[in-house]
Design a protein around this motif. Sequence first.
Motif, short mmCIF file in Angstrom:
data_model
loop_
_atom_site.label_atom_id
_atom_site.label_comp_id
_atom_site.label_asym_id
_atom_site.label_seq_id
_atom_site.Cartn_x
_atom_site.Cartn_y
_atom_site.Cartn_z
N PRO A 36 1.17 -0.98 0.15
CA PRO A 36 -0.04 0.29 0.02
C PRO A 36 1.09 1.19 0.06
N LEU A 37 0.11 2.34 -1.23
CA LEU A 37 1.10 3.46 -0.97
C LEU A 37 0.61 4.99 -0.14
N ASP A 38 1.45 5.66 0.05
CA ASP A 38 0.74 6.72 0.67
C ASP A 38 0.58 7.80 -0.23
N ASP A 39 0.17 8.82 -0.03
CA ASP A 39 -0.37 9.82 -1.15
C ASP A 39 0.73 10.43 -1.64
N ASP A 40 1.55 10.12 -1.47
CA ASP A 40 3.34 10.50 -2.06
C ASP A 40 4.20 9.80 -3.21
N GLY A 41 3.38 8.14 -3.23
CA GLY A 41 3.56 6.81 -3.70
C GLY A 41 4.70 6.24 -2.72
N ASN A 42 4.90 6.01 -1.21
CA ASN A 42 5.59 5.80 -0.43
C ASN A 42 4.91 4.71 -0.57
N PRO A 43 6.17 3.13 0.43
CA PRO A 43 5.55 2.29 0.45
C PRO A 43 4.97 2.51 2.45
N VAL A 44 3.63 2.09 2.96
CA VAL A 44 3.76 2.37 3.70
C VAL A 44 3.80 1.17 4.64
N GLU A 45 3.64 -0.23 4.25
CA GLU A 45 3.87 -1.18 4.91
C GLU A 45 4.44 -2.32 3.92
N LEU A 46 5.15 -3.26 4.00
CA LEU A 46 5.37 -4.32 3.15
C LEU A 46 4.30 -5.89 3.53
N HIS A 47 3.52 -6.73 2.71
CA HIS A 47 3.87 -7.22 2.70
C HIS A 47 4.13 -9.56 2.07
N GLY A 48 4.41 -10.33 2.89
CA GLY A 48 4.89 -10.96 2.32
C GLY A 48 3.63 -12.49 2.55
N LEU A 49 4.33 -13.44 1.79
CA LEU A 49 3.42 -15.01 1.51
C LEU A 49 4.03 -16.10 1.56
N HIS A 50 3.39 -16.49 1.88
CA HIS A 50 5.14 -17.81 2.29
C HIS A 50 3.29 -19.14 2.50
N PRO A 51 2.40 -19.14 1.08
CA PRO A 51 1.57 -20.74 1.15
C PRO A 51 2.72 -21.93 1.19
N TRP A 52 1.73 -23.16 1.30
CA TRP A 52 2.49 -24.89 2.16
C TRP A 52 1.23 -24.95 0.57
N LEU A 53 2.46 -25.18 -0.47
CA LEU A 53 1.81 -26.14 -1.24
C LEU A 53 0.87 -26.63 -0.80
N GLY A 54 -0.64 -27.20 -1.22
CA GLY A 54 -1.05 -28.73 -1.11
C GLY A 54 -1.51 -28.26 -0.04
N LEU A 55 -1.15 -27.13 1.12
CA LEU A 55 -2.13 -27.56 2.17
C LEU A 55 -2.92 -26.24 2.73
N PRO A 56 -3.79 -26.00 2.94
CA PRO A 56 -4.43 -25.34 3.83
C PRO A 56 -4.10 -24.26 4.90
N VAL A 57 -2.64 -24.05 4.68
CA VAL A 57 -1.78 -23.41 5.44
C VAL A 57 -1.03 -22.04 4.60
N VAL A 58 -0.93 -20.84 5.35
CA VAL A 58 0.01 -19.80 4.73
C VAL A 58 0.60 -19.17 6.07
N ASP A 59 1.93 -18.94 5.61
CA ASP A 59 2.69 -17.44 6.65
C ASP A 59 2.63 -16.42 5.97
N ALA A 60 2.46 -15.27 6.98
CA ALA A 60 2.53 -14.22 6.70
C ALA A 60 3.29 -13.44 7.70
N ILE A 61 3.72 -12.21 6.32
CA ILE A 61 4.27 -10.84 7.38
C ILE A 61 4.15 -9.93 6.97
N ARG A 62 4.01 -8.44 7.88
CA ARG A 62 3.74 -7.20 7.76
C ARG A 62 4.38 -6.68 8.82
N ILE A 63 5.48 -6.33 7.64
CA ILE A 63 6.33 -4.96 8.18
C ILE A 63 5.78 -3.09 8.18
N ARG A 64 6.12 -3.07 9.08
CA ARG A 64 5.32 -1.57 9.35
C ARG A 64 6.52 -0.68 9.70
#
Length: 121
Positions: A36-64
């Motif tokens: 997501p970006l602020d009004d000036d186009g700079n990232p507000v935070e980072l989001h990452g996902l690690h899906p476990w293929l074939g399983l109904p589980v995901v790891d996620a990270i949010r960095i502010r």
Amino acid sequence: MITTDALDLSLGLRRWPALHSLLRMRDTDWRWLQPPLDDDGNPVELHGLHPWLGLPVVDAIRIRMDTDVLGVRVTSEGDLLWRQDCDLTTVVDGLLELPPPWDPRAPRLVIGSAPKDPARL
């Protein structure tokens, strides 16, 4: 003015040592989403996902900030299995050391409800 060709990764790592943690994730199955970006186009935070293929589980990270990071493991049913809210190095270490979902040591006890959209913690 510094061009991207002149950037030296080691300079950034000396200035922000916590970035070493993110580099550890580089050669794994983590996917980084459009931030997501602020009004000036700079990232507000980072989001990452690690899906476990074939399983109904995901790891996620949010960095502010390097001191405001959230890591979770969730199921597709909306169950929160693991959560760590701390600094960048601690959360990344926790996620990378978290046993895969099929490992007997992996967290299985539901500790809460997962965010509706793990990509937007």
